[in-house]
Design a protein around this motif. Structure first.
Motif, mmCIF file in Angstrom:
data_model
loop_
_atom_site.group_PDB
_atom_site.id
_atom_site.type_symbol
_atom_site.label_atom_id
_atom_site.label_comp_id
_atom_site.label_asym_id
_atom_site.label_seq_id
_atom_site.Cartn_x
_atom_site.Cartn_y
_atom_site.Cartn_z
ATOM 1 N N MET A 73 11.256 11.822 -7.260
ATOM 2 C CA MET A 73 11.692 10.510 -7.754
ATOM 3 C C MET A 73 12.554 9.801 -6.727
ATOM 4 O O MET A 73 12.487 8.573 -6.596
ATOM 5 N N GLU A 74 13.350 10.542 -5.972
ATOM 6 C CA GLU A 74 14.148 9.916 -4.928
ATOM 7 C C GLU A 74 13.259 9.339 -3.830
ATOM 8 O O GLU A 74 13.541 8.270 -3.292
ATOM 9 N N GLN A 75 12.159 10.040 -3.528
ATOM 10 C CA GLN A 75 11.204 9.506 -2.550
ATOM 11 C C GLN A 75 10.558 8.234 -3.081
ATOM 12 O O GLN A 75 10.361 7.263 -2.343
ATOM 13 N N ARG A 76 10.237 8.228 -4.366
ATOM 14 C CA ARG A 76 9.658 7.013 -4.969
ATOM 15 C C ARG A 76 10.655 5.865 -4.943
ATOM 16 O O ARG A 76 10.274 4.720 -4.721
ATOM 17 N N LEU A 77 11.913 6.172 -5.201
ATOM 18 C CA LEU A 77 12.938 5.132 -5.157
ATOM 19 C C LEU A 77 13.049 4.551 -3.757
ATOM 20 O O LEU A 77 13.153 3.322 -3.602
ATOM 21 N N ALA A 78 13.011 5.389 -2.743
ATOM 22 C CA ALA A 78 13.075 4.894 -1.368
ATOM 23 C C ALA A 78 11.885 3.981 -1.071
ATOM 24 O O ALA A 78 12.039 2.917 -0.459
ATOM 25 N N ASN A 99 0.822 -1.212 0.000
ATOM 26 C CA ASN A 99 0.000 0.000 0.000
ATOM 27 C C ASN A 99 0.857 1.264 0.000
ATOM 28 O O ASN A 99 0.540 2.241 -0.686
ATOM 29 N N ALA A 100 1.947 1.258 0.771
ATOM 30 C CA ALA A 100 2.849 2.419 0.797
ATOM 31 C C ALA A 100 3.508 2.610 -0.574
ATOM 32 O O ALA A 100 3.636 3.741 -1.061
ATOM 33 N N PHE A 101 3.888 1.507 -1.198
ATOM 34 C CA PHE A 101 4.502 1.583 -2.530
ATOM 35 C C PHE A 101 3.519 2.149 -3.552
ATOM 36 O O PHE A 101 3.852 3.066 -4.306
ATOM 37 N N VAL A 102 2.310 1.628 -3.581
ATOM 38 C CA VAL A 102 1.302 2.089 -4.547
ATOM 39 C C VAL A 102 0.994 3.571 -4.323
ATOM 40 O O VAL A 102 0.895 4.345 -5.277
ATOM 41 N N ALA A 103 0.868 3.980 -3.073
ATOM 42 C CA ALA A 103 0.572 5.387 -2.778
ATOM 43 C C ALA A 103 1.708 6.298 -3.249
ATOM 44 O O ALA A 103 1.459 7.398 -3.750
ATOM 45 N N SER A 104 2.934 5.843 -3.115
ATOM 46 C CA SER A 104 4.071 6.678 -3.516
ATOM 47 C C SER A 104 4.203 6.790 -5.029
ATOM 48 O O SER A 104 4.811 7.728 -5.525
ATOM 49 N N MET A 105 3.631 5.860 -5.758
ATOM 50 C CA MET A 105 3.764 5.868 -7.212
ATOM 51 C C MET A 105 2.649 6.639 -7.917
ATOM 52 O O MET A 105 2.653 6.765 -9.137
ATOM 53 N N LYS A 106 1.704 7.181 -7.164
ATOM 54 C CA LYS A 106 0.618 7.935 -7.791
ATOM 55 C C LYS A 106 1.169 9.204 -8.412
ATOM 56 O O LYS A 106 2.109 9.797 -7.889
ATOM 57 N N PRO A 107 0.569 9.657 -9.501
ATOM 58 C CA PRO A 107 1.033 10.893 -10.132
ATOM 59 C C PRO A 107 0.888 12.079 -9.186
ATOM 60 O O PRO A 107 0.029 12.094 -8.302
ATOM 61 N N LEU A 108 1.736 13.064 -9.398
ATOM 62 C CA LEU A 108 1.670 14.276 -8.590
ATOM 63 C C LEU A 108 0.401 15.033 -8.913
ATOM 64 O O LEU A 108 -0.029 15.101 -10.059
#
Length: 181
Positions: free
Chosen positions: A133-138, A83-92
């Protein structure tokens, strides 16, 4: 004396001119109606089409996400990381003119800027994108760490390819097969 041929020709010419005049008048009236509707602030068809496209894209993204969830066979213990991964990948979110990260710059505000000022603003915007993008990578690394080796292989095959427009708009897209979902 008039011949039948000249009378027929005149009648045909008159009918053609009348039809052309009526067609031109109809087009003019239609253009006036359209411009009046636009001037009154009536919504345009393009705005609705854009919203419909966004809804379709969101539906396809949700379907891809659900399919990837099923393909990975996410366990209950992995659900929070998923869930954390999916939430972080949502478009801005685009919330306003130049106000938020991911928002388009306000053209009127930029029009008065010098070329070096515009370049500095572009660099600032790029830094914001890089930070996102760095936040998404983390988040991706955190999620990837809880996967089993089989799940990692599936993930690499299905979602590991950041291709096309997906990353530019802040999301990930399925790699591997070329079928659209």
């Amino acid at each position: 004396m008039k011949t039948a041929n000249s009378t027929t020709l005149r009648k045909s010419l008159f009918v053609a001119l009348a039809a052309l005049s009526m067609g031109t008048a109809a087009l003019g009236a239609q253009a006036q109606t359209a411009s009046a509707a636009t001037a009154q602030g009536a919504p345009q068809a393009g705005r609705y089409a854009h919203a419909a496209n966004q809804e379709q894209r969101a539906a396809r993204a949700a379907a891809r996400t659900a399919r990837l969830h099923d393909d990975l066979k996410i366990t209950p213990a992995q659900e929070n990381a998923w869930n954390a991964f999916v939430a972080s990948m949502k478009p801005l979110a685009r919330t306003g003119k130049g106000a938020a990260q991911g928002a388009r710059p306000d053209r009127t505000a930029w029009a008065g800027l010098s070329a070096p000022q515009r370049m500095a603003k572009h660099i600032d915007m790029q830094k914001q994108r890089t930070a996102a993008m760095e936040q998404r990578l983390a988040s991706l690394n955190s999620f990837y760490a809880v996967l089993t080796p089989e799940q990692k292989k599936t993930f690499d095959d299905k979602a590991g390819h950041f291709k096309g427009r997906g990353m530019r708009h802040g999301g990930w897209q399925r790699g591997g097969d070329t079928a659209r979902g």
